[in-house]
Design a protein around this motif. Structure first.
Motif, mmCIF file in Angstrom:
data_model
loop_
_atom_site.group_PDB
_atom_site.id
_atom_site.type_symbol
_atom_site.label_atom_id
_atom_site.label_comp_id
_atom_site.label_asym_id
_atom_site.label_seq_id
_atom_site.Cartn_x
_atom_site.Cartn_y
_atom_site.Cartn_z
ATOM 1 N N GLU A 32 0.851 -1.186 0.000
ATOM 2 C CA GLU A 32 0.000 0.000 0.000
ATOM 3 C C GLU A 32 0.889 1.239 0.000
ATOM 4 O O GLU A 32 1.800 1.367 0.822
ATOM 5 C CB GLU A 32 -0.923 0.003 1.219
ATOM 6 C CG GLU A 32 -1.831 -1.209 1.283
ATOM 7 C CD GLU A 32 -2.726 -1.177 2.508
ATOM 8 O OE1 GLU A 32 -3.396 -0.158 2.728
ATOM 9 O OE2 GLU A 32 -2.743 -2.170 3.244
ATOM 10 N N SER A 33 0.606 2.187 -0.886
ATOM 11 C CA SER A 33 1.422 3.387 -1.023
ATOM 12 C C SER A 33 1.036 4.420 0.020
ATOM 13 O O SER A 33 -0.137 4.587 0.354
ATOM 14 C CB SER A 33 1.252 3.981 -2.425
ATOM 15 O OG SER A 33 1.642 3.045 -3.410
ATOM 16 N N LEU A 34 2.051 5.123 0.527
ATOM 17 C CA LEU A 34 1.834 6.181 1.504
ATOM 18 C C LEU A 34 2.166 7.530 0.876
ATOM 19 O O LEU A 34 3.268 7.728 0.359
ATOM 20 C CB LEU A 34 2.699 5.958 2.744
ATOM 21 C CG LEU A 34 2.331 4.769 3.625
ATOM 22 C CD1 LEU A 34 3.362 4.594 4.735
ATOM 23 C CD2 LEU A 34 0.945 4.964 4.227
ATOM 24 N N CYS A 35 1.208 8.441 0.906
ATOM 25 C CA CYS A 35 1.419 9.798 0.421
ATOM 26 C C CYS A 35 1.808 10.705 1.582
ATOM 27 O O CYS A 35 1.526 10.403 2.742
ATOM 28 C CB CYS A 35 0.148 10.331 -0.238
ATOM 29 S SG CYS A 35 -0.235 9.569 -1.837
ATOM 30 N N THR A 36 2.456 11.813 1.261
ATOM 31 C CA THR A 36 2.834 12.795 2.277
ATOM 32 C C THR A 36 1.846 13.953 2.234
ATOM 33 O O THR A 36 1.501 14.456 1.160
ATOM 34 C CB THR A 36 4.255 13.322 2.025
ATOM 35 O OG1 THR A 36 5.167 12.224 2.115
ATOM 36 C CG2 THR A 36 4.632 14.373 3.049
ATOM 37 N N LEU A 37 1.383 14.363 3.416
ATOM 38 C CA LEU A 37 0.445 15.480 3.534
ATOM 39 C C LEU A 37 1.131 16.626 4.261
ATOM 40 O O LEU A 37 1.792 16.413 5.293
ATOM 41 C CB LEU A 37 -0.802 15.071 4.315
ATOM 42 C CG LEU A 37 -1.929 14.339 3.567
ATOM 43 C CD1 LEU A 37 -1.427 13.023 2.988
ATOM 44 C CD2 LEU A 37 -3.102 14.087 4.487
ATOM 45 N N ILE A 38 0.993 17.831 3.726
ATOM 46 C CA ILE A 38 1.538 19.033 4.357
ATOM 47 C C ILE A 38 0.375 19.977 4.624
ATOM 48 O O ILE A 38 -0.407 20.287 3.732
ATOM 49 C CB ILE A 38 2.581 19.711 3.447
ATOM 50 C CG1 ILE A 38 3.747 18.756 3.194
ATOM 51 C CG2 ILE A 38 3.075 21.007 4.069
ATOM 52 C CD1 ILE A 38 4.792 19.311 2.240
ATOM 53 N N GLY A 39 0.247 20.431 5.864
ATOM 54 C CA GLY A 39 -0.868 21.313 6.207
ATOM 55 C C GLY A 39 -1.196 21.224 7.683
ATOM 56 O O GLY A 39 -0.346 20.829 8.486
ATOM 57 N N PRO A 40 -2.422 21.460 8.086
ATOM 58 C CA PRO A 40 -3.521 21.986 7.252
ATOM 59 C C PRO A 40 -3.425 23.501 7.093
ATOM 60 O O PRO A 40 -2.707 24.165 7.842
ATOM 61 C CB PRO A 40 -4.758 21.600 8.069
ATOM 62 C CG PRO A 40 -4.292 21.649 9.494
ATOM 63 C CD PRO A 40 -2.872 21.194 9.482
ATOM 64 N N PHE A 41 -4.190 24.028 6.138
ATOM 65 C CA PHE A 41 -4.196 25.450 5.840
ATOM 66 C C PHE A 41 -5.586 26.025 6.104
ATOM 67 O O PHE A 41 -6.584 25.490 5.618
ATOM 68 C CB PHE A 41 -3.806 25.694 4.379
ATOM 69 C CG PHE A 41 -2.429 25.180 4.033
ATOM 70 C CD1 PHE A 41 -1.309 25.952 4.278
ATOM 71 C CD2 PHE A 41 -2.263 23.925 3.476
ATOM 72 C CE1 PHE A 41 -0.034 25.482 3.964
ATOM 73 C CE2 PHE A 41 -1.004 23.443 3.155
ATOM 74 C CZ PHE A 41 0.118 24.219 3.399
ATOM 75 N N GLU A 42 -5.640 27.102 6.868
ATOM 76 C CA GLU A 42 -6.930 27.727 7.158
ATOM 77 C C GLU A 42 -7.517 28.379 5.912
ATOM 78 O O GLU A 42 -8.725 28.347 5.694
ATOM 79 C CB GLU A 42 -6.774 28.766 8.268
ATOM 80 C CG GLU A 42 -6.454 28.169 9.627
ATOM 81 C CD GLU A 42 -6.464 29.211 10.715
ATOM 82 O OE1 GLU A 42 -6.791 30.388 10.414
ATOM 83 O OE2 GLU A 42 -6.152 28.870 11.875
ATOM 84 N N GLU A 43 -6.660 28.975 5.102
ATOM 85 C CA GLU A 43 -7.109 29.683 3.897
ATOM 86 C C GLU A 43 -6.578 28.987 2.655
ATOM 87 O O GLU A 43 -5.459 28.467 2.644
ATOM 88 C CB GLU A 43 -6.646 31.140 3.915
ATOM 89 C CG GLU A 43 -7.094 31.925 5.133
ATOM 90 C CD GLU A 43 -8.614 32.096 5.175
ATOM 91 O OE1 GLU A 43 -9.245 31.992 4.102
ATOM 92 O OE2 GLU A 43 -9.135 32.356 6.265
ATOM 93 N N ALA A 44 -7.383 28.993 1.595
ATOM 94 C CA ALA A 44 -6.997 28.321 0.359
ATOM 95 C C ALA A 44 -5.731 28.929 -0.239
ATOM 96 O O ALA A 44 -4.879 28.197 -0.761
ATOM 97 C CB ALA A 44 -8.147 28.389 -0.644
ATOM 98 N N TYR A 45 -5.582 30.264 -0.142
ATOM 99 C CA TYR A 45 -4.426 30.900 -0.781
ATOM 100 C C TYR A 45 -3.112 30.435 -0.134
ATOM 101 O O TYR A 45 -2.066 30.405 -0.796
ATOM 102 C CB TYR A 45 -4.553 32.425 -0.723
ATOM 103 C CG TYR A 45 -4.314 33.045 0.626
ATOM 104 C CD1 TYR A 45 -3.020 33.358 1.055
ATOM 105 C CD2 TYR A 45 -5.361 33.335 1.486
ATOM 106 C CE1 TYR A 45 -2.800 33.936 2.291
ATOM 107 C CE2 TYR A 45 -5.151 33.899 2.729
ATOM 108 C CZ TYR A 45 -3.867 34.189 3.129
ATOM 109 O OH TYR A 45 -3.649 34.751 4.354
ATOM 110 N N GLN A 46 -3.152 30.064 1.151
ATOM 111 C CA GLN A 46 -1.942 29.574 1.806
ATOM 112 C C GLN A 46 -1.517 28.230 1.214
ATOM 113 O O GLN A 46 -0.335 28.010 0.918
ATOM 114 C CB GLN A 46 -2.193 29.435 3.317
ATOM 115 C CG GLN A 46 -2.509 30.748 4.008
ATOM 116 C CD GLN A 46 -2.948 30.548 5.449
ATOM 117 O OE1 GLN A 46 -3.585 29.545 5.786
ATOM 118 N NE2 GLN A 46 -2.609 31.501 6.312
ATOM 119 N N GLY A 47 -2.480 27.341 1.048
ATOM 120 C CA GLY A 47 -2.169 26.053 0.438
ATOM 121 C C GLY A 47 -1.716 26.198 -0.998
ATOM 122 O O GLY A 47 -0.820 25.476 -1.455
#
Length: 231
Positions: A73-88
């Motif tokens: 099973e592949s594992l992805c990396t998540l960076i966040g979370p972001f309160e505002e869309a423009y930050q992400g």
């Protein structure tokens, strides 16, 4: 010297004849082993005296569940979370500028468990509202569930404590209503930048430090790619 040897020979012959006459067998050398856990000075027992279950090999310990990667099973990396869309979007663009694959997504996260008290869905919405009027005539606070797996059911409330939900359910059952309860995890959406397996390896530590300087609450985690796949 010859007489000594002859005397010993006659003694052995006499001893053997005595054993044969009495029916006793000469003592045999017994194999002995030290039992597991015994130390110096502790009793050593003959193998023949040891219970069979103690001689059996110890049961093998169950193997732990393999890691997701070991199961293929592949594992992805998540960076966040972001309160505002423009930050992400800003972080996504920075990563893409480094030729890294990154995508900003809204992910459904599970929060605190909730406990729902309800009546099973009716066949039609008309039947649901008819039942709702009967309940409200009894002074019971309730509403028709508009969508989801319980569409056209009657809800009496969602609680964070199971005791409150069960107390209400018992009260309503005592009044003749066939209510049910079920656990319902609270869900909410969060914005995370998702990177496929291996992409995080191309992210320099200096770059990550700069991101954390710009976004102090930024975190990163790994999750199954199948659970964060884009719709």
């Amino acid at each position: 010297m010859r007489w000594i040897v002859l005397a010993l020979l006659l003694a052995n012959i006499g001893l053997f004849a005595w054993f044969q006459a009495t029916g006793r067998a000469p003592a045999m050398v017994a194999t002995a082993e030290r039992l597991p856990g015994t130390g110096e000075g502790e009793t050593v027992r003959l193998v023949s005296e040891v219970p069979a279950e103690q001689l059996a090999p110890a049961a093998a310990k169950p193997e732990p569940d393999p890691e997701p990667e070991a199961r293929g099973e592949s594992l992805c990396t998540l960076i966040g979370p972001f309160e505002e869309a423009y930050q992400g979007e800003d972080v996504t663009e920075r990563l893409r500028a480094l030729q890294l694959d990154a995508d900003l997504r809204e992910l459904e996260m599970k929060g605190q468990m909730r406990y729902w008290v309800f009546l099973a869905p009716r066949e039609t919405r008309r039947e649901a509202f008819r039942k709702l009027r009967e309940l409200q005539a009894e002074g019971i606070d309730s509403y028709v569930i508009p969508d989801g797996s319980l569409t056209n059911g009657i809800s009496f409330g969602i609680f964070s404590e199971p005791e409150r939900a069960e107390n209400l359910a018992e009260e309503l059952r005592g009044r003749g209503h066939r209510v049910r309860t079920r656990e319902e995890p609270q869900t909410y959406l969060e914005r995370w930048v998702v990177m496929p397996p291996g992409e995080i390896d191309g992210l320099a530590e200096e770059f990550w430090s700069q991101l954390q300087s710009d976004y102090p609450d930024l975190g990163r985690r790994r999750n199954l790619c199948s659970e964060v796949a884009a719709d």
